[in-house]
Write a protein that holds these residues in place. Sequence first.
Motif, PDB file in Angstrom:
ATOM      1  N   VAL A   1      -3.837  66.090 102.045  1.00 24.86           N
ATOM      2  CA  VAL A   1      -4.198  67.671 101.070  1.00 24.86           C
ATOM      3  C   VAL A   1      -4.661  67.081  99.926  1.00 24.86           C
ATOM      4  CG1 VAL A   1      -2.816  69.045  99.644  1.00 24.86           C
ATOM      5  CG2 VAL A   1      -1.576  68.021 101.566  1.00 24.86           C
ATOM      6  N   SER A   2      -6.149  67.868  99.750  1.00 28.93           N
ATOM      7  CA  SER A   2      -6.592  67.710  98.532  1.00 28.93           C
ATOM      8  C   SER A   2      -6.854  69.269  97.274  1.00 28.93           C
ATOM      9  CB  SER A   2      -8.368  67.979  99.130  1.00 28.93           C
ATOM     10  OG  SER A   2      -8.860  67.440  98.047  1.00 28.93           O
ATOM     11  N   VAL A   3      -6.628  68.563  96.233  1.00 30.83           N
ATOM     12  CA  VAL A   3      -7.096  69.548  95.155  1.00 30.83           C
ATOM     13  C   VAL A   3      -8.285  69.434  93.667  1.00 30.83           C
ATOM     14  CG1 VAL A   3      -4.190  69.256  94.983  1.00 30.83           C
ATOM     15  CG2 VAL A   3      -5.758  68.236  94.012  1.00 30.83           C
ATOM     16  N   ALA A   4      -9.095  69.182  94.946  1.00 32.28           N
ATOM     17  CA  ALA A   4     -10.244  69.220  94.381  1.00 32.28           C
ATOM     18  C   ALA A   4     -11.395  70.382  94.415  1.00 32.28           C
ATOM     19  CB  ALA A   4     -11.197  68.187  95.014  1.00 32.28           C
ATOM     20  N   ALA A   5     -11.766  71.200  93.458  1.00 28.46           N
ATOM     21  CA  ALA A   5     -12.002  72.260  93.035  1.00 28.46           C
ATOM     22  C   ALA A   5     -13.555  71.693  93.893  1.00 28.46           C
ATOM     23  CB  ALA A   5     -12.347  72.656  91.502  1.00 28.46           C
ATOM     24  N   GLY A   6     -13.661  72.887  94.988  1.00 30.00           N
ATOM     25  CA  GLY A   6     -14.917  72.879  95.584  1.00 30.00           C
ATOM     26  C   GLY A   6     -15.337  71.780  96.804  1.00 30.00           C
ATOM     27  N   VAL A   7     -14.196  71.421  96.857  1.00 32.08           N
ATOM     28  CA  VAL A   7     -14.514  70.872  98.011  1.00 32.08           C
ATOM     29  C   VAL A   7     -13.766  71.192  99.304  1.00 32.08           C
ATOM     30  CG1 VAL A   7     -14.271  68.316  99.368  1.00 32.08           C
ATOM     31  CG2 VAL A   7     -14.269  68.416  96.695  1.00 32.08           C
TER      32      VAL A   7
ATOM     33  N   PHE B   1      -2.058  63.544  98.671  1.00 32.59           N
ATOM     34  CA  PHE B   1      -2.438  64.730  97.959  1.00 32.59           C
ATOM     35  C   PHE B   1      -3.435  63.554  97.116  1.00 32.59           C
ATOM     36  CE2 PHE B   1       1.021  66.181  97.288  1.00 32.59           C
ATOM     37  CZ  PHE B   1       1.725  67.476  97.936  1.00 32.59           C
ATOM     38  N   VAL B   2      -4.937  63.883  97.700  1.00 35.01           N
ATOM     39  CA  VAL B   2      -6.170  63.598  96.984  1.00 35.01           C
ATOM     40  C   VAL B   2      -6.315  64.563  95.453  1.00 35.01           C
ATOM     41  CG1 VAL B   2      -8.649  62.733  97.404  1.00 35.01           C
ATOM     42  CG2 VAL B   2      -7.232  62.721  99.008  1.00 35.01           C
ATOM     43  N   ALA B   3      -6.385  64.051  94.372  1.00 36.08           N
ATOM     44  CA  ALA B   3      -6.342  64.544  93.134  1.00 36.08           C
ATOM     45  C   ALA B   3      -7.475  64.177  92.814  1.00 36.08           C
ATOM     46  CB  ALA B   3      -4.991  64.627  92.863  1.00 36.08           C
ATOM     47  N   VAL B   4      -8.419  63.849  92.838  1.00 31.65           N
ATOM     48  CA  VAL B   4      -9.408  63.124  92.678  1.00 31.65           C
ATOM     49  C   VAL B   4     -10.724  64.127  91.719  1.00 31.65           C
ATOM     50  CG1 VAL B   4      -9.617  60.400  92.707  1.00 31.65           C
ATOM     51  CG2 VAL B   4     -10.954  62.352  93.633  1.00 31.65           C
ATOM     52  N   LYS B   5     -11.308  64.229  90.761  1.00 35.18           N
ATOM     53  CA  LYS B   5     -12.855  65.136  90.270  1.00 35.18           C
ATOM     54  C   LYS B   5     -13.288  64.913  91.951  1.00 35.18           C
ATOM     55  CE  LYS B   5     -12.697  63.514  85.619  1.00 35.18           C
ATOM     56  NZ  LYS B   5     -13.312  62.968  84.514  1.00 35.18           N
ATOM     57  N   PRO B   6     -13.638  66.277  91.578  1.00 37.59           N
ATOM     58  CA  PRO B   6     -14.663  66.565  92.983  1.00 37.59           C
ATOM     59  C   PRO B   6     -15.456  65.612  93.655  1.00 37.59           C
ATOM     60  CG  PRO B   6     -14.296  68.718  91.774  1.00 37.59           C
ATOM     61  CD  PRO B   6     -14.035  66.993  90.681  1.00 37.59           C
ATOM     62  N   HIS B   7     -16.838  65.202  92.630  1.00 32.24           N
ATOM     63  CA  HIS B   7     -17.659  63.865  93.054  1.00 32.24           C
ATOM     64  C   HIS B   7     -16.860  62.326  93.508  1.00 32.24           C
ATOM     65  CE1 HIS B   7     -16.466  62.426  88.999  1.00 32.24           C
ATOM     66  NE2 HIS B   7     -17.344  61.485  89.301  1.00 32.24           N
ATOM     67  N   LEU B   8     -15.770  62.025  93.203  1.00 35.06           N
ATOM     68  CA  LEU B   8     -15.150  60.796  93.417  1.00 35.06           C
ATOM     69  C   LEU B   8     -14.803  61.165  95.292  1.00 35.06           C
ATOM     70  CD1 LEU B   8     -13.549  59.435  90.674  1.00 35.06           C
ATOM     71  CD2 LEU B   8     -15.256  58.962  91.415  1.00 35.06           C
ATOM     72  N   VAL B   9     -14.717  62.339  95.931  1.00 36.74           N
ATOM     73  CA  VAL B   9     -13.276  63.125  97.285  1.00 36.74           C
ATOM     74  C   VAL B   9     -14.006  62.032  97.807  1.00 36.74           C
ATOM     75  CG1 VAL B   9     -12.504  64.504  98.878  1.00 36.74           C
ATOM     76  CG2 VAL B   9     -12.254  64.223  96.338  1.00 36.74           C
ATOM     77  N   PRO B  10     -15.834  62.133  98.247  1.00 35.04           N
ATOM     78  CA  PRO B  10     -16.407  61.432  99.507  1.00 35.04           C
ATOM     79  C   PRO B  10     -15.899  59.341  98.970  1.00 35.04           C
ATOM     80  CG  PRO B  10     -17.577  63.131  98.296  1.00 35.04           C
ATOM     81  CD  PRO B  10     -16.469  62.990  97.321  1.00 35.04           C
TER      82      PRO B  10
END
Length: 245
Positions: free
Chosen positions: A94-100, A68-77
Amino acid sequence: MDSQLKIGFIGAGNMAFGIAKGILSGNVLPANVKVSAPSSRNLGRFQELGIAVTHSNIEVVCGSDVVFVAVKPHLVPLVLKEVTQHVTDRHMIVSVAAGVTLATLEELLPENSVAIRLMPNLPCLVQEGALLFARGSHAKQEDSALLRSLLHRCGLVEEGPEAWIDIHTGLSGSGVAFGAGRLLRDSGKHPAQLRSEVCTPGGTTIYGLHTLEQGGVRASTMSAVESATERARELGRKSTAGSRK
């Protein structure tokens, strides 16, 4: 579901904690879960659940089947670029970052990676969440079944098209901050504290709450959901731009 399935979390915020609590109330043992975060600030509560913690995202990926990738959206990349060479065909990301978007996730991951976009909400903490997920182009029906089996103790879990995710973010992800009765009752926390826990600085919920402050409740509630939904889309556009740098 395999009781020996290894679960990892990159990020130790409230969403990760809520999902972890739900997973542990099912068939997953704490010994099969690991969480990473750059600082120790939020890791103590995971340790109290018997979960191993680390500062290494790579360690989490290498030791997990579902991440589960549960970091803030700008940190996902940044996070996915760090771990991508360690992602194999056995992994479900599994990403839970809003908007990504799923397109962004698949662009950052190795070819044919199984990627899923999930939007949970804070009531997962009391197993009363509403969770919507969408599958990437390489995720199969059995991947959906596995995710459902992992998350069913978190609350209502549904699959839908990705186009619904941003709307769900504005309505159910952020919406619980606009009136969360059971969470307020069961947590024993002051309403202001719960509000701060669901409001990420610069995120979707704070945009919606700002709209509520500006007018009457009924009209503002509708506008708040619209505002939070648009912010989710905006965060996705920003993460896409970040992934191309």
